[in-house]
Enzyme design. Sequence first.
Site, mmCIF file in Angstrom:
data_model
loop_
_atom_site.group_PDB
_atom_site.id
_atom_site.type_symbol
_atom_site.label_atom_id
_atom_site.label_comp_id
_atom_site.label_asym_id
_atom_site.label_seq_id
_atom_site.Cartn_x
_atom_site.Cartn_y
_atom_site.Cartn_z
ATOM 1 N N SER A 53 70.011 78.041 25.616
ATOM 2 C CA SER A 53 69.431 78.576 24.378
ATOM 3 C C SER A 53 68.904 79.986 24.571
ATOM 4 O O SER A 53 68.990 80.821 23.673
ATOM 5 C CB SER A 53 68.314 77.652 23.888
ATOM 6 N N VAL A 80 69.715 73.100 29.140
ATOM 7 C CA VAL A 80 69.873 73.396 27.718
ATOM 8 C C VAL A 80 68.933 74.519 27.299
ATOM 9 O O VAL A 80 69.285 75.378 26.489
ATOM 10 C CB VAL A 80 69.640 72.133 26.864
ATOM 11 N N TYR A 81 67.738 74.536 27.866
ATOM 12 C CA TYR A 81 66.803 75.636 27.611
ATOM 13 C C TYR A 81 67.426 76.954 28.064
ATOM 14 O O TYR A 81 67.371 77.955 27.342
ATOM 15 C CB TYR A 81 65.490 75.382 28.350
ATOM 16 N N CYS A 82 68.024 76.960 29.268
ATOM 17 C CA CYS A 82 68.703 78.164 29.761
ATOM 18 C C CYS A 82 69.796 78.592 28.792
ATOM 19 O O CYS A 82 69.919 79.774 28.456
ATOM 20 C CB CYS A 82 69.313 77.910 31.138
#
Length: 273
Positions: free
Chosen positions: A159, A155-157
């Site tokens: 974002s 999810v960080y990727c």
Amino acid sequence: MTKLKDKTVLITGGASGIGLLMGHKAIQKGAVRLIILDIDREALLNAVEELSNNNCEILPLSVDLSDESQLRETIDDIIGRGLQVDVLINNAGVVTGKDYKDHSFEEIERTMQVNSIAPMKLTLGLLPQMLEKGSGHIVNISSAAGMLANPGMSVYCASKWAISGWSDSLRIEMERERTGVKVLTVTPYYIDTGMFRGVSSPVVPILKPEKVARQIINAIENEKIVLRMPLIIYLLPFIKGILPKRLLDIVVGKIFGIYTSMNTFKGRAHDQR
């Protein structure tokens, strides 16, 4: 060349990590006003004390960037005070270091809101001032994770892929219309600030916060459009373009050890930079 002397600089996530370090450097460069947005009230108070300077006004504003109502109130507050932001540094970020199947709806929402949506909305709220003045600088702190998939931070990727695409698209629009507004996209590797505490990186060096802050400020002054750290990250788009996906998995995952880098991740409670 963009000079910070006599400018108003706004930094999100500016009460700690590289945000705080960039605040120090902005003051050293002669900024007349530093606006700090952060969710951590105690850290804000400590930052004000640490950054206190007779030649620079420090304005701390406590805001949860994932809360749109708070973000709107903050934008209105800044404009209502008659302040003109010259340099906007969208630095705040959060990470949930776990496999995607273990995420909650709330973790997905918060990551995307803080890392992607809030920078877009904050910029949208302050951009009219820059356009009217015919100058300004928008700095978006993305990540090398915005160019490369990595297990344990899906999810960080996502974002950071979003913020990188938006940031460079914004740059092209600002240049096309000859607005005078500059846009810089920053894509660093892991930074040793605590946000990624516990990650392993056997080949690519983990970045030192002081050096990262210094390079970002230098990139602003020199009006760069992209800053990647360390230098090897500049090769990443080329490597992705020429290697078949399975071979890329071997090179990045096994040889460089990126795909296991989050296995020992610990992070911190307040995971803004």
